[in-house]
Design an enzyme around this catalytic site. Structure first.
Site, PDB file in Angstrom:
ATOM      1  N   GLY A   1      39.440  37.970  43.483  1.00  0.00           N
ATOM      2  CA  GLY A   1      40.363  36.922  43.930  1.00  0.00           C
ATOM      3  C   GLY A   1      41.231  36.653  42.817  1.00  0.00           C
TER       4      GLY A   1
ATOM      5  N   LEU B   1      42.366  38.804  40.566  1.00  0.00           N
ATOM      6  CA  LEU B   1      43.578  39.895  40.620  1.00  0.00           C
ATOM      7  C   LEU B   1      44.609  39.706  41.603  1.00  0.00           C
TER       8      LEU B   1
ATOM      9  N   ALA C   1      46.944  37.838  39.773  1.00  0.00           N
ATOM     10  CA  ALA C   1      47.859  38.519  38.613  1.00  0.00           C
ATOM     11  C   ALA C   1      48.634  39.751  39.026  1.00  0.00           C
TER      12      ALA C   1
ATOM     13  N   ARG D   1      80.678  54.149  27.585  1.00  0.00           N
ATOM     14  CA  ARG D   1      80.499  55.590  26.812  1.00  0.00           C
ATOM     15  C   ARG D   1      81.320  56.518  27.530  1.00  0.00           C
TER      16      ARG D   1
ATOM     17  N   GLU E   1      45.105  46.636  36.730  1.00  0.00           N
ATOM     18  CA  GLU E   1      45.143  45.603  37.972  1.00  0.00           C
ATOM     19  C   GLU E   1      45.193  46.445  39.110  1.00  0.00           C
TER      20      GLU E   1
ATOM     21  N   HIS F   1      48.042  52.952  41.162  1.00  0.00           N
ATOM     22  CA  HIS F   1      49.093  53.055  42.291  1.00  0.00           C
ATOM     23  C   HIS F   1      48.166  53.650  43.397  1.00  0.00           C
ATOM     24  N   ASP F   2      47.223  54.691  43.379  1.00  0.00           N
ATOM     25  CA  ASP F   2      46.604  55.252  44.095  1.00  0.00           C
ATOM     26  C   ASP F   2      45.589  54.314  45.074  1.00  0.00           C
TER      27      ASP F   2
HETATM   28  P1  TGC Z   1      34.864  45.664  48.803  1.00  0.00           P
HETATM   29  O1  TGC Z   1      33.720  45.974  49.637  1.00  0.00           O
HETATM   30  O2  TGC Z   1      36.273  45.935  49.732  1.00  0.00           O
HETATM   31  O3  TGC Z   1      35.186  44.071  48.555  1.00  0.00           O
HETATM   32  C1  TGC Z   1      34.101  43.441  47.986  1.00  0.00           C
HETATM   33  C2  TGC Z   1      34.214  41.964  48.335  1.00  0.00           C
HETATM   34  O4  TGC Z   1      35.408  41.622  47.777  1.00  0.00           O
HETATM   35  C3  TGC Z   1      36.308  41.000  48.901  1.00  0.00           C
HETATM   36  N1  TGC Z   1      37.731  41.454  48.449  1.00  0.00           N
HETATM   37  C4  TGC Z   1      38.574  40.516  47.633  1.00  0.00           C
HETATM   38  N2  TGC Z   1      38.521  39.238  47.806  1.00  0.00           N
HETATM   39  C5  TGC Z   1      39.662  38.705  47.096  1.00  0.00           C
HETATM   40  N3  TGC Z   1      40.866  39.421  46.901  1.00  0.00           N
HETATM   41  C6  TGC Z   1      40.816  40.787  46.859  1.00  0.00           C
HETATM   42  N4  TGC Z   1      42.161  41.551  46.526  1.00  0.00           N
HETATM   43  C7  TGC Z   1      39.698  41.175  47.539  1.00  0.00           C
HETATM   44  N5  TGC Z   1      39.544  42.562  47.786  1.00  0.00           N
HETATM   45  C8  TGC Z   1      38.233  42.850  48.435  1.00  0.00           C
HETATM   46  C9  TGC Z   1      35.741  41.647  49.866  1.00  0.00           C
HETATM   47  O5  TGC Z   1      36.341  40.945  51.221  1.00  0.00           O
HETATM   48  C10 TGC Z   1      34.398  41.646  49.823  1.00  0.00           C
HETATM   49  O6  TGC Z   1      33.759  40.373  49.877  1.00  0.00           O
HETATM   50  P2  TGC Z   1      32.415  40.233  50.611  1.00  0.00           P
HETATM   51  O7  TGC Z   1      32.413  38.782  50.591  1.00  0.00           O
HETATM   52  O8  TGC Z   1      32.615  40.712  51.919  1.00  0.00           O
HETATM   53  O9  TGC Z   1      31.502  40.667  49.607  1.00  0.00           O
HETATM   54  O10 TGC Z   1      34.800  46.374  47.543  1.00  0.00           O
HETATM   55  P3  TGC Z   1      34.883  47.832  47.036  1.00  0.00           P
HETATM   56  O11 TGC Z   1      34.008  47.879  45.992  1.00  0.00           O
HETATM   57  O12 TGC Z   1      35.085  48.774  48.101  1.00  0.00           O
HETATM   58  O13 TGC Z   1      36.344  48.010  46.288  1.00  0.00           O
HETATM   59  C11 TGC Z   1      37.545  47.935  46.553  1.00  0.00           C
HETATM   60  C12 TGC Z   1      38.668  48.160  45.787  1.00  0.00           C
HETATM   61  C13 TGC Z   1      38.334  49.511  45.214  1.00  0.00           C
HETATM   62  C14 TGC Z   1      39.898  47.988  46.270  1.00  0.00           C
HETATM   63  C15 TGC Z   1      38.337  47.096  44.471  1.00  0.00           C
HETATM   64  O14 TGC Z   1      37.464  47.480  43.704  1.00  0.00           O
HETATM   65  C16 TGC Z   1      39.597  47.274  43.444  1.00  0.00           C
HETATM   66  O15 TGC Z   1      40.798  46.752  43.668  1.00  0.00           O
HETATM   67  N6  TGC Z   1      39.757  48.105  42.532  1.00  0.00           N
HETATM   68  C17 TGC Z   1      40.671  48.176  41.403  1.00  0.00           C
HETATM   69  C18 TGC Z   1      39.927  47.492  40.215  1.00  0.00           C
HETATM   70  C19 TGC Z   1      41.041  46.630  39.371  1.00  0.00           C
HETATM   71  O16 TGC Z   1      41.971  46.318  39.853  1.00  0.00           O
HETATM   72  N7  TGC Z   1      40.758  46.326  38.233  1.00  0.00           N
HETATM   73  C20 TGC Z   1      41.417  45.511  37.399  1.00  0.00           C
HETATM   74  C21 TGC Z   1      40.834  45.132  36.013  1.00  0.00           C
HETATM   75  S1  TGC Z   1      41.709  43.832  35.185  1.00  0.00           S
HETATM   76  C22 TGC Z   1      43.001  44.492  34.678  1.00  0.00           C
HETATM   77  O17 TGC Z   1      43.432  45.349  34.794  1.00  0.00           O
HETATM   78  C23 TGC Z   1      43.901  43.348  34.004  1.00  0.00           C
HETATM   79  S2  TGC Z   1      45.405  44.055  33.192  1.00  0.00           S
HETATM   80  C24 TGC Z   1      45.759  42.565  32.712  1.00  0.00           C
HETATM   81  C25 TGC Z   1      46.937  42.785  32.093  1.00  0.00           C
HETATM   82  O18 TGC Z   1      47.313  43.102  30.918  1.00  0.00           O
HETATM   83  O19 TGC Z   1      48.200  42.083  32.612  1.00  0.00           O
HETATM   84  P1  FAD Z   2      39.744  55.595  36.842  1.00  0.00           P
HETATM   85  O1  FAD Z   2      39.348  54.614  37.954  1.00  0.00           O
HETATM   86  O2  FAD Z   2      38.840  56.518  36.021  1.00  0.00           O
HETATM   87  O3  FAD Z   2      41.073  56.380  37.784  1.00  0.00           O
HETATM   88  C1  FAD Z   2      41.370  57.479  37.242  1.00  0.00           C
HETATM   89  C2  FAD Z   2      42.309  58.380  38.379  1.00  0.00           C
HETATM   90  O4  FAD Z   2      41.470  58.304  39.586  1.00  0.00           O
HETATM   91  C3  FAD Z   2      43.250  57.334  38.750  1.00  0.00           C
HETATM   92  O5  FAD Z   2      44.612  58.250  38.926  1.00  0.00           O
HETATM   93  C4  FAD Z   2      42.938  56.745  40.090  1.00  0.00           C
HETATM   94  O6  FAD Z   2      44.152  56.365  40.853  1.00  0.00           O
HETATM   95  C5  FAD Z   2      42.142  57.794  40.690  1.00  0.00           C
HETATM   96  N1  FAD Z   2      40.887  57.366  41.561  1.00  0.00           N
HETATM   97  C6  FAD Z   2      40.009  56.635  41.229  1.00  0.00           C
HETATM   98  N2  FAD Z   2      39.237  56.132  42.459  1.00  0.00           N
HETATM   99  C7  FAD Z   2      39.804  57.089  43.642  1.00  0.00           C
HETATM  100  C8  FAD Z   2      39.822  57.329  44.970  1.00  0.00           C
HETATM  101  N3  FAD Z   2      38.830  56.541  45.452  1.00  0.00           N
HETATM  102  N4  FAD Z   2      40.562  58.057  45.548  1.00  0.00           N
HETATM  103  C9  FAD Z   2      41.815  58.309  44.894  1.00  0.00           C
HETATM  104  N5  FAD Z   2      41.946  58.327  43.609  1.00  0.00           N
HETATM  105  C10 FAD Z   2      41.124  57.603  42.894  1.00  0.00           C
HETATM  106  N6  FAD Z   2      40.910  45.999  32.640  1.00  0.00           N
HETATM  107  C11 FAD Z   2      40.099  44.509  32.552  1.00  0.00           C
HETATM  108  O7  FAD Z   2      39.189  44.390  33.049  1.00  0.00           O
HETATM  109  N7  FAD Z   2      40.818  43.497  31.933  1.00  0.00           N
HETATM  110  C12 FAD Z   2      42.021  44.037  31.245  1.00  0.00           C
HETATM  111  O8  FAD Z   2      42.551  42.841  30.513  1.00  0.00           O
HETATM  112  C13 FAD Z   2      42.675  45.030  31.133  1.00  0.00           C
HETATM  113  N8  FAD Z   2      43.688  45.383  30.597  1.00  0.00           N
HETATM  114  C14 FAD Z   2      44.357  46.735  30.567  1.00  0.00           C
HETATM  115  C15 FAD Z   2      45.097  46.975  29.453  1.00  0.00           C
HETATM  116  C16 FAD Z   2      45.779  48.217  29.561  1.00  0.00           C
HETATM  117  C17 FAD Z   2      46.874  48.783  28.407  1.00  0.00           C
HETATM  118  C18 FAD Z   2      45.141  49.358  30.279  1.00  0.00           C
HETATM  119  C19 FAD Z   2      45.737  50.807  30.399  1.00  0.00           C
HETATM  120  C20 FAD Z   2      44.269  49.005  31.245  1.00  0.00           C
HETATM  121  C21 FAD Z   2      43.597  47.593  31.403  1.00  0.00           C
HETATM  122  N9  FAD Z   2      42.538  47.510  32.102  1.00  0.00           N
HETATM  123  C22 FAD Z   2      41.978  45.963  31.987  1.00  0.00           C
HETATM  124  C23 FAD Z   2      41.826  48.446  32.775  1.00  0.00           C
HETATM  125  C24 FAD Z   2      42.521  48.837  34.093  1.00  0.00           C
HETATM  126  O9  FAD Z   2      42.345  47.800  35.005  1.00  0.00           O
HETATM  127  C25 FAD Z   2      41.951  50.100  34.518  1.00  0.00           C
HETATM  128  O10 FAD Z   2      42.447  51.229  33.527  1.00  0.00           O
HETATM  129  C26 FAD Z   2      42.083  50.629  35.855  1.00  0.00           C
HETATM  130  O11 FAD Z   2      41.738  49.783  36.897  1.00  0.00           O
HETATM  131  C27 FAD Z   2      41.736  52.142  36.201  1.00  0.00           C
HETATM  132  O12 FAD Z   2      40.715  52.328  35.883  1.00  0.00           O
HETATM  133  P2  FAD Z   2      40.299  53.719  34.957  1.00  0.00           P
HETATM  134  O13 FAD Z   2      41.251  53.824  33.804  1.00  0.00           O
HETATM  135  O14 FAD Z   2      38.779  53.703  34.553  1.00  0.00           O
HETATM  136  O15 FAD Z   2      40.607  54.836  35.823  1.00  0.00           O
END
Ligand code: TGC
Ligand code: FAD
Length: 392
Positions: A245, A247, A250, A276, A371, A374-375
């Site tokens: 939620g 995310l 963000a 240029r 966050e 792309h995939d």
């Molecule tokens: P799934 O079974 O689909 O869902 C689990 C529960 O979550 C609910 N849900 C959501 N709720 C709110 N917002 C969303 N976008 C939601 N998506 C799913 C869903 O309804 C369910 O709820 P409940 O009540 O039924 O339990 O979960 P899954 O395990 O199959 O995963 C789905 C997937 C792959 C889409 C999810 O894990 C995902 O989005 N993965 C990507 C991970 C990610 O984005 N990581 C980011 C880390 S933070 C970061 O990168 C900060 S960078 C900051 C910066 O520097 O700017």
């Molecule tokens: P992986 O999950 O190992 O993925 C590797 C590759 O496999 C990717 O190309 C992906 O698309 C692909 N892949 C994975 N699963 C599948 C699938 N099911 N089907 C097809 N392809 C798939 N995280 C935080 O919690 N807090 C932060 O503040 C934060 N800040 C960040 C800042 C930076 C500079 C960076 C680089 C990352 C940050 N992250 C943070 C982490 C970020 O959210 C993760 O890097 C991102 O979610 C991907 O996870 P991973 O790097 O482990 O890649």
């Protein structure tokens, strides 16, 4: 770095859709970026250092909690103002927008939405003023795209919890005073815990050698039997939906932010193409360069429209997570392609720090990954339209 001559493109008169407040927020943020970010950012990116001195300025323009109610120190603005602010900040640098995104949407938002009143009063005003900076720990070394498998966990021990595990790739970790950490309880249920710097067993080593987002500080969060007071758990939501939620908020900000990076690359390349000279003409007179520029403004305009509409839906409380995923994915991809094409228009000058394009280009490699990659966002759209889940 060259003086900041940025002028924003508005090919479809989108300003007509903005209120006076939106335009005021945008111009104030743009003026701050021109004054306090553009002159120093290249140097900090080259040094791979976060410019700590800009924290006060980010707080002053309201970038910490733009949509958090004023009673908690936020600015109480709508979602389009929030988006425009992210656009202008990322026009300066994606790493600076990261700092604002994390503080607002990944730290203040969960405390506001999932915290109790005592936690809101204790933390939100300090976070809004920049007195305290926060970070968000979801990703782990072995669990990035699939956070549901996280292993960081806590157990009840008398009047506190005992937290163990590690988080990786955490923006702002090296200097944050607090971390919102996602961990599993003894029943495998995910909860948010507020962990403060200084708690014994909690450390935040910095991640070095990044070629991307160099002006943003990234680190790990390590928990070695950290005693977290029971009152530091976020009580009002648990399960993976809680961090996801945050995310949503963000990712929405990123969808706007990257338009700023793309506009900066386009604007720089357009100006350069008119100045240029090669073969006795400005290079902008060659059809190949015009094709690049015309496609850039087309893609920027489409992204602006998509994002403005998403902002309206967010203001009405109607935007779905899948709609946000589509905008994040489309716009980051649009920006990364524009940065690459714009760099080519500048020829050799495009790889130098005299211009912002190469820095944007490298930054966007992180933005397309964090966050949700792309995939992952494509698979979220795929699930939404087919009802078939590629993750399970
Ligand atoms: P799934 O079974 O689909 O869902 C689990 C529960 O979550 C609910 N849900 C959501 N709720 C709110 N917002 C969303 N976008 C939601 N998506 C799913 C869903 O309804 C369910 O709820 P409940 O009540 O039924 O339990 O979960 P899954 O395990 O199959 O995963 C789905 C997937 C792959 C889409 C999810 O894990 C995902 O989005 N993965 C990507 C991970 C990610 O984005 N990581 C980011 C880390 S933070 C970061 O990168 C900060 S960078 C900051 C910066 O520097 O700017
Ligand atoms: P992986 O999950 O190992 O993925 C590797 C590759 O496999 C990717 O190309 C992906 O698309 C692909 N892949 C994975 N699963 C599948 C699938 N099911 N089907 C097809 N392809 C798939 N995280 C935080 O919690 N807090 C932060 O503040 C934060 N800040 C960040 C800042 C930076 C500079 C960076 C680089 C990352 C940050 N992250 C943070 C982490 C970020 O959210 C993760 O890097 C991102 O979610 C991907 O996870 P991973 O790097 O482990 O890649």
């Amino acid at each position: 770095m060259k003086p900041d001559l940025f002028e924003s493109p508005d090919y479809y008169n989108l300003d007509d859709l903005l209120t006076d407040e939106h335009k005021l927020v945008r111009s104030a943020t743009r003026a701050w970026v021109k004054r306090d970010v553009s002159p120093i950012i290249e140097d900090y990116a080259q040094k791979a250092e976060f410019p700590m001195q800009i924290i006060g300025g980010l707080a002053d323009i309201g970038a910490f909690g733009p949509y958090i109610p004023e009673e908690y120190g936020g600015s109480g603005l709508d979602q389009i103002s929030y988006g425009l602010m992210m656009q202008e900040i990322e026009r300066g640098d994606s790493g600076i927008r990261s700092t604002a995104s994390v503080q607002s949407s990944l730290v203040m938002y969960p405390i506001w939405k999932y915290g109790n009143e005592t936690q809101r009063q204790k933390y939100l005003p300090k976070l809004a003023s920049g007195e305290w900076m926060g970070c968000f720990g979801l990703t782990e070394p072995d669990h990035g795209s699939n956070p549901s498998e996280m292993v960081t966990n806590f157990k009840v021990k008398g009047d506190h919890y005992l937290l163990n595990g590690a988080k990786m790739w955490i923006s702002n970790a090296p200097f944050a005073q607090l971390a919102v950490v996602w961990a599993k309880d003894e029943n495998n249920r995910i909860h948010g815990l507020i962990v403060e710097r200084g708690m014994e067993g909690f450390s935040t080593p910095e991640t070095h050698n990044k070629w991307s987002l160099r002006a943003s500080a990234t680190g790990e969060l390590i928990f070695d039997n950290v005693k977290v007071p029971k009152e530091n758990i976020l009580p009002n939501k648990s399960g993976l939906g809680a961090p996801l939620g945050c995310l949503d908020s963000a990712r929405y900000g990123i969808a706007w932010g990257v338009i700023g990076a793309a506009m900066d690359c386009y604007d720089t390349a357009l100006r350069y193409s008119k100045e240029r000279m090669q073969f006795g003409k400005p290079i902008g007179q060659f059809q190949l360069q015009q094709k690049k520029l015309a496609e850039m403004i087309t893609e920027i305009t489409k992204a602006q429209l998509l994002t403005w509409r998403l902002g309206v839906l967010r203001n009405e409380g109607k935007a779905t997570s899948a709609q946000i995923s589509m905008a994040k994915r489309n716009n980051v991809n649009m920006a990364i392609n524009i940065a690459r094409e714009a760099r080519q228009i500048l020829g050799g000058m495009g790889i130098t720090g005299e211009y912002s394009i190469m820095r944007h280009s490298m930054n966007l490699e992180s933005v397309i990954t964090y966050e949700g990659t792309h995939d992952i966002h494509l698979l979220i759209t795929g699930l939404d339209i087919t009802g078939l889940n590629a993750f399970k």
